[in-house]
Design an enzyme around this catalytic site. Structure first.
Site, short mmCIF file in Angstrom:
data_model
loop_
_atom_site.label_atom_id
_atom_site.label_comp_id
_atom_site.label_asym_id
_atom_site.label_seq_id
_atom_site.Cartn_x
_atom_site.Cartn_y
_atom_site.Cartn_z
N HIS A 30 6.56 27.80 -21.55
CA HIS A 30 5.34 27.38 -20.87
C HIS A 30 4.88 28.48 -19.92
CE1 HIS A 30 6.00 23.04 -22.00
NE2 HIS A 30 7.22 23.52 -22.11
N HIS A 70 9.68 22.94 -16.59
CA HIS A 70 9.17 23.71 -17.72
C HIS A 70 8.60 25.05 -17.27
CE1 HIS A 70 5.84 21.22 -16.16
NE2 HIS A 70 5.07 22.26 -16.45
N PRO A 132 13.29 16.77 -16.63
CA PRO A 132 12.68 15.43 -16.62
C PRO A 132 11.80 15.31 -15.37
CG PRO A 132 15.04 15.31 -17.05
CD PRO A 132 14.76 16.71 -16.62
N ASP A 172 1.44 17.46 -11.90
CA ASP A 172 0.83 16.16 -12.18
C ASP A 172 1.83 15.20 -12.82
OD1 ASP A 172 -1.99 16.45 -11.35
OD2 ASP A 172 -2.01 18.05 -12.84
N ILE A 204 -4.03 19.33 -15.58
CA ILE A 204 -3.76 19.55 -17.00
C ILE A 204 -2.36 19.03 -17.33
CG2 ILE A 204 -3.27 21.32 -18.76
CD1 ILE A 204 -6.18 21.02 -18.35
N HIS A 278 -1.14 25.48 -22.44
CA HIS A 278 -0.24 25.00 -21.38
C HIS A 278 1.21 25.28 -21.74
CE1 HIS A 278 1.44 22.35 -18.31
NE2 HIS A 278 2.17 21.80 -19.25
N GLU A 430 16.60 1.74 -7.60
CA GLU A 430 17.80 2.22 -8.27
C GLU A 430 17.65 3.65 -8.81
OE1 GLU A 430 18.11 -2.25 -8.43
OE2 GLU A 430 16.53 -0.78 -8.88
N PHE A 455 21.37 -3.04 -13.78
CA PHE A 455 20.33 -2.14 -13.29
C PHE A 455 20.71 -0.67 -13.44
CE2 PHE A 455 19.57 -6.01 -10.55
CZ PHE A 455 18.59 -6.52 -11.40
N ASP A 487 23.15 -16.76 -13.87
CA ASP A 487 21.98 -15.89 -13.77
C ASP A 487 21.38 -15.57 -15.14
OD1 ASP A 487 21.74 -15.73 -11.06
OD2 ASP A 487 22.91 -13.90 -10.85
N HIS A 491 20.52 -10.77 -16.40
CA HIS A 491 21.42 -10.18 -15.41
C HIS A 491 22.82 -9.95 -15.97
CE1 HIS A 491 18.25 -10.78 -12.59
NE2 HIS A 491 19.00 -10.54 -11.53
#
Length: 688
Positions: A30, A70, A132, A172, A204, A278, A430, A455, A487, A491
């Site tokens: 990139h 990136h 990520p 972004d 972008i 990009h 979490e 979770f 629950d 859960h």
């Protein structure tokens, strides 16, 4: 234009052209973001960042995290031109550069110090693994928290050891990902004025203009979070950038977001009016046009002018050397004045435990009623934390349920007003909590965070990164099975154990009773480069009589023979983890009374067991004993590794249900009687 201005622009264009050439050589990567952000990164590094290229891991350095992973070539170019020295796994600085020019020439190739996205521990100067989107900025919240805690705990009058700032470069995509909002909300609440995010507002993304899916006013959102929001209209305006960073430093009661408007600008506009691609190489023709626009030799590749190297050495390098040298001298005095505190800091930096850290670990007597795993863990955690002052953490709004509150005198709560507290309140966040823990761990404290196992789905991306970075973050999850009962299935974790076990480098432990909890914590505290997940029950587990059954110390090897046939030659193996081990013990006693020789193997950690030598594994699970029954209140995925295709697995093949625990156990077959029947069937099949 002054000579200084010339050097500024020459340095910026060096960062840009290194990116262009590296991406083109790799035919992958990139180029746009590094080119657009080069002036921003240059201004920060050359004028503000306290970082010593010769001592790149000195504890009070400013942290810079490239959340837009990136754009990795921007960071690699900076590490090269500033001459950052490599550090080995023993935390020793080497003479060779962290990013030599050959590494840039081999960008994204096998063995290069310049992988596609920044990787912690692969490349010195990379403070966190990123890629990520949103993870990087969330991680910096943990770094900023760690600075506040270290300062409150170890600074003394005349000895300001910790006052570093934390910067992140975001885009972004980072702002769209939910984790950044969680983390920003927490940072604003805690008034982390040592934290600065730089938002590249270039409008972008991969699909095109952000107008396709993103129209909110990010600045107003962050103002609502309690942040100081600044704007720079043009990423090329070094004076405006300079003023923004000065304004960040002047803000004393809140974190800062600097919104920088940039354009991916090189060559000539395409039909859409934007500049270039990009996420793809420019191509030879576009490269020549771009270099011509920069006043750069069009055919030069990987060109780094000597005056640029000297310029960074006289700026960042000189400033960093002075700061780190002064810090080392100060710490030497600190060692003489506060030897105990200095010893603690030396332990944290090398991730070693203090002498006597385990002197207060409890031992639990046999008890048919027993304790819940979470209750036993709370007792162990407090015993350890009193001896390891940098063991700190909390929960995603669930500390009363996960038993992770430190309750001894002086533990306190970390807050915007009190940075010395050791109990953290992460709120119902979490995902952000786990990323924040990573940032704290990268800062060399020992953090833990807790929640319900169900979770872990929300936390898993950050847990994965803790394994990828090889940092010893501690993740505690309770309410570990259908044992949650009424629950119901929302859960009741079913697939979560298998999911966590699938993460390379992650140590998962599911102890069977209170004494296995003790030994699990003993294992966890010795980990230096592996994160751990400790999985605990909500319901009581019988505390096994260790005078009749094997010591819980076997947890250290991942699996061990808990109860055996009289002659050590079993007809059938009963394999289990956690709360199901006591069910197997009950079945074992019934089988013994019926004249069937059984062996119970407690398997709290598959990962640790797989690390053992073949002789030990064969001794625990004899290959010639094919009659096997595995019992676990979770997905059966993975158990055939130990049962073989002919063995039987008593596990979950569906989601759970809402009902009392006893009824659920009968419904899904988790009873001693069902285990006995399965064992007898296995023995019969093995004899035919």
């Amino acid at each position: 234009m002054s000579n200084s201005d010339d050097l500024d622009q020459l340095s910026i264009n060096t960062l840009r052209t290194l990116t262009i050439d590296a991406v083109q050589a790799a035919n992958s990567g990139h180029p746009g973001a590094p080119m657009g952000l080069a002036p921003v990164a240059y201004t920060l590094w050359q004028r503000f960042l306290r970082f010593d290229p010769d001592r790149p891991i000195w504890p009070n350095r400013d942290r810079f995290v490239l959340s837009v992973g990136h754009a990795s070539m921007l960071l690699y170019s900076l590490l090269h031109v500033t001459g950052v020295k490599a550090v080995n796994p023993d935390y020793e600085t080497q003479g060779e550069p962290a990013v030599p020019l050959d590494a840039i020439r081999n960008f994204r190739q096998m063995g290069s110090a310049c992988p596609g996205h920044p990787e912690y521990r692969w490349t010195t100067g990379v403070e966190a693994t990123t890629g990520p989107l949103g993870q990087g900025v969330a991680t910096t919240v943990g770094m900023a928290i760690a600075q506040r805690w270290l300062a409150a705990t170890y600074n003394r009058p005349g000895f300001e050891l910790f006052d570093y700032d934390v910067y992140a470069l975001a885009g972004d995509g980072c702002m769209m990902e939910g984790i950044s909002g969680e983390a920003a909300s927490l940072a604003g609440h805690l008034k982390l004025s040592n934290l600065c995010w730089i938002y590249d507002d270039n409008k972008i993304t991969i699909e095109g203009s952000t107008d396709l899916a993103f129209s909110e006013d990010v600045g107003k959102r962050f103002e609502a979070y309690g942040w100081n929001v600044l704007r720079v209209a043009d990423a090329n305006d070094l004076d405006a950038l300079d003023q923004a960073f000065r304004s960040f430093r002047a803000a004393e009661d809140r974190p800062t977001l600097i919104i920088v408007r940039s354009h991916i600008g090189y060559g000539s506009p395409n039909k859409q009016g934007t500049y270039g691609a990009h996420g793809s190489p420019l191509g030879d023709d576009e490269i020549r046009l771009t270099k011509r626009n920069y006043g750069w030799p069009e055919d030069a590749k990987f060109e780094v002018p000597d005056e640029v190297i000297a310029h960074f050495r006289d700026g960042l390098g000189k400033r960093g050397d002075e700061a780190s040298s002064a810090w080392n001298a100060l710490f030497s005095e600190y060692q003489d004045t506060y030897p105990d505190l200095a010893h603690q800091l030396n332990c944290t930096q090398r991730r070693v435990l203090p002498d006597g850290w385990d002197q207060s670990l409890p031992s639990f007597p046999a008890d048919d009623k027993g304790l819940a795993g979470r209750v036993a863990s709370g007792k162990v955690l407090n015993a350890i934390a009193e001896q390891v002052p940098w063991l700190i953490g909390g929960a995603a709004d669930l500390a009363p349920s996960t038993n992770t509150r430190l309750t001894f005198d002086g533990a306190g709560d970390f807050s915007a007003e009190d940075h010395a507290g050791r109990n953290f309140h992460f709120g119902v966040r979490e995902h952000a909590m786990s990323a924040v823990l990573n940032g704290m761990s990268l800062s060399k404290v020992r953090p833990y965070g807790s929640g319900f196992l169900i979770f872990s789905d929300y936390a898993r991306p950050a847990i994965r990164l803790s394994a990828l970075m090889e940092i010893p973050t501690i993740h505690i999850f309770t309410h570990d099975s259908i044992g949650v009962g009424e629950d119901g299935p929302t859960h009741q974790p079913v697939e979560h154990l298998a999911s966590l076990r699938a993460i390379p480098g992650l140590v998962v432990l599911r102890p069977a009773d209170a004494n296995e909890v003790v030994e699990a914590w003993r294992v966890i505290m010795h980990l230096r480069h592996e994160p751990a997940v400790l999985i605990l029950s909500r319901q009581n587990l019988p505390t096994l009589d260790r005078s009749r059954y094997a010591p819980a110390a076997g947890v250290a090897r991942g699996a061990y023979v808990l109860a055996d046939a009289v002659d050590g030659k079993p007809d059938v193996l009963l394999l289990a983890t956690g709360s199901e081990v006591s069910l197997c013990i009950a079945a074992y006693e019934e089988l013994k009374a019926a004249g069937i020789a059984a062996r119970v193997v407690s398997m709290p950690s598959w990962e640790l067991f797989e690390q053992q030598e073949r002789a030990y594994k064969d001794a625990v699970l004899p290959p010639d004993v094919t009659a096997r029954v595995a019992v676990e209140k979770a997905s059966i995925l993975g158990w055939t590794r130990y049962t073989g295709l002919r063995g039987q697995i008593i596990g979950m093949r569906t989601f759970g249900a809402s009902a009392p625990l006893a009824e659920l156990q009968r419904q899904y077959g988790f009873t001693p009687g069902n285990i006995v029947a399965a064992a007898k069937e296995q023995v019969a099949n093995a004899r035919t």
